[in-house]
Design an enzyme around this catalytic site. Sequence first.
Site, PDB file in Angstrom:
ATOM      1  N   PRO A 152       0.859  -1.189   0.000  1.00 66.88           N
ATOM      2  CA  PRO A 152       0.000   0.000   0.000  1.00 66.88           C
ATOM      3  C   PRO A 152       0.894   1.238   0.000  1.00 66.88           C
ATOM      4  CG  PRO A 152      -0.113  -1.134   2.120  1.00 66.88           C
ATOM      5  CD  PRO A 152       0.909  -1.856   1.310  1.00 66.88           C
TER       6      PRO A 152
ATOM      7  N   ASP B 108       6.089   2.876   1.695  1.00 68.93           N
ATOM      8  CA  ASP B 108       5.205   1.775   2.090  1.00 68.93           C
ATOM      9  C   ASP B 108       4.450   2.217   3.343  1.00 68.93           C
ATOM     10  OD1 ASP B 108       4.111  -0.568   3.113  1.00 68.93           O
ATOM     11  OD2 ASP B 108       5.776  -1.821   2.406  1.00 68.93           O
ATOM     12  N   HIS B 109       3.158   2.438   3.179  1.00 72.38           N
ATOM     13  CA  HIS B 109       2.374   3.024   4.279  1.00 72.38           C
ATOM     14  C   HIS B 109       2.137   2.029   5.420  1.00 72.38           C
ATOM     15  CE1 HIS B 109       0.220   6.076   6.206  1.00 72.38           C
ATOM     16  NE2 HIS B 109      -0.598   6.467   5.249  1.00 72.38           N
ATOM     17  N   ARG B 110       2.507   0.756   5.197  1.00 72.57           N
ATOM     18  CA  ARG B 110       2.374  -0.198   6.310  1.00 72.57           C
ATOM     19  C   ARG B 110       3.390   0.143   7.392  1.00 72.57           C
ATOM     20  NH1 ARG B 110       3.066  -5.665   3.049  1.00 72.57           N
ATOM     21  NH2 ARG B 110       4.735  -4.373   2.231  1.00 72.57           N
TER      22      ARG B 110
ATOM     23  N   ILE C 289       5.566   3.214   7.160  1.00 69.64           N
ATOM     24  CA  ILE C 289       5.897   4.640   7.258  1.00 69.64           C
ATOM     25  C   ILE C 289       4.626   5.476   7.209  1.00 69.64           C
ATOM     26  CG2 ILE C 289       7.068   6.512   6.033  1.00 69.64           C
ATOM     27  CD1 ILE C 289       9.020   4.220   5.070  1.00 69.64           C
TER      28      ILE C 289
END
Length: 435
Positions: free
Chosen positions: A229, A405-407, A409
Amino acid sequence: MAQTFSVPQLGEGVDAVDVVTVLVEVGETVEVGQPVMEVETDKASVEVPSTVAGVIEKIHIDVGDSLTAGDPVLTIEEGEAAQNETAEPEDSKSAPATAPKEVPEEGAPPEEEAAASPSQTAAVRSLARPKSAQPGANVPASPTVRRFAREVGIDITQVTGTGPEGRLTLDDVKDHARHLLEGPRPTADTLPAPPLPDFSKWGETEEEAMSKVRRLTAERMDRAWRTIPQVTHNDSADVTELDRLRKRFKGTVEEAGGKLTVTAILVKIAASALRRFPEFNSSIDTQRQLVIRKKFVNVGVAVDTPRGLLVPVIKDADTKNVKSIAIELNDLATRARERKLMPEEMQGATFSISNLGGIGGTGFSPIVNWPEVAILGVSRGQVQASWNGEGFEPRTMLPLSLTYDHRLIDGAQAARFLRWVAEALEEPMVLVLEG
Ligand code: CAO
C-alpha cells in the site's frame, strides 16, 4: 417477422438437457450456426447453434433450466440479412440428415443419431466441441454434481472423486469446498489475470516475446503494486545554490572520471537521510511480523538502458563522498547500458532513486522497489519566479516525489524525511553538519 428457435432433437434416448450457459443476450444479432446455449446431458455437453438468424427479441431459457425437444429458446426477429443467412449452407445440402450429435464422455457408448433438419445438422456438426476441449469435460460426474460445483464455484478438475472408477459425488465437491474455505483465502497475488480481448477485431497486431529484463521488471512491478500500500509525497527543493556549486566543482570530478550531477549528489544526501531516518532503510517481514532494520546503506539508482530499466546499487553510500559516488555512478550507468553489469551489482539495495529529470517532467509516482520501503523520484529542475519577501527572483526548483510503504511509514515521517532531503539540497552545509 419474428421466429422462434426451439430445442432441436439432441439424440435418441435423451429426454431432457440442462442449460449450462446462455451464450447470447437480448438485442444481439445471431447468425445461423452461432452457438446460443451450452447444454448438458448425462453423457455429454454440447453447444447448440441457432438455426435462425436475426435480432434476439426474447430469451426463454435460463441457466439450470431443464429443456426437452421443442421447448422455445429464443424469439428472433428475422432481418433482411437474416433471411439470406437462413438459407441452407451449400455443403449442408448434401449432408445426411442427422440430429445434433452429442460428444460422448470417455467410456460412454456412442448415441444413435436421430432425424433433424439438414441446417441443424451442419451447424451442430461443425460446432459441437469435443468434451475434452472443455475444462473438466473428462471428469466423470453427473450433471447434478457438475451444476452444484459450478454454483458454488468449484473447479471439478481439482476434486478427487471417490465414486466408482473415480466418479465425483456431491459429497466430494462439498468436502473440497469445505477444505478450500478452511485453507488460505485467495489474495490479489493469486488471482488469475482476465483473458485479453481479441484485438484483431479492431485492427492489425503483431506479437513479440518479452525480453528477460522486461519480464523481470513486469514481475517486480506487479508484485510491488499488488502487495505494497504505497503513497507518494511531493515536495520541491531550491537547488539554485547547489547548481552553482555543481558547476564550480564539475571539472574536478570529471578529471577523476565522474560526472557531478544532481543524481550523484542525491545518492549522498539520501544515504545520510537513511542513517537519520532508519525506518526508510528497513524491510517488512510479513510472515514473521517483523521490521528488519539494516545497518548498511545501499542506494539503488534506476538507469534507463536500451534493454529497459536496470537498477545498479551503490553499496555503503553513506560512507562515500560525493566525488567517489559520482565516479562509481558513472561507471555503473555506463556498464548498465553496455550490458556489462554483474548480477550482484544490482542486488542488496536498501533504498532507490529514480531521476527522470534529465529527460523532463514535473512529477511522477515511482513504485517502491520491494523489499525496500521507499523510493525517491526526481523530476526536472526548472527556473521559477520565487517570492523572497520583497520581490520575485529566479530560483531553480527541483521536484521531489517520495513513494513509501504506508504499512511501515506514516505520512508525517515521509514529509519529515523529504523535507530533510530538500533542505540538504538547498543548504549543502546541512550535509557537513548533520549528514
Ligand atoms: N533536473 C534537471 N536536469 C537534470 C536532472 C534534473 N532532475 N537530472 C539530470 N539532469 C541533467 C544533468 O545535469 C545533465 O546535464 P548536463 O549534461 O548539462 O550536466 C543531463 O541532465 C543528463 O544527466 P545524466 O542522465 O547523464 O546524469 P544523471 O547522473 O543526472 O542521471 C541516470 C544518471 C543513470 C539516473 C540517468 O542517466 C538515467 O538513466 N535516468 C533515467 C532513470 C529512469 O529511467 N527512471 C525511471 C525508472 S521507473 O520506470
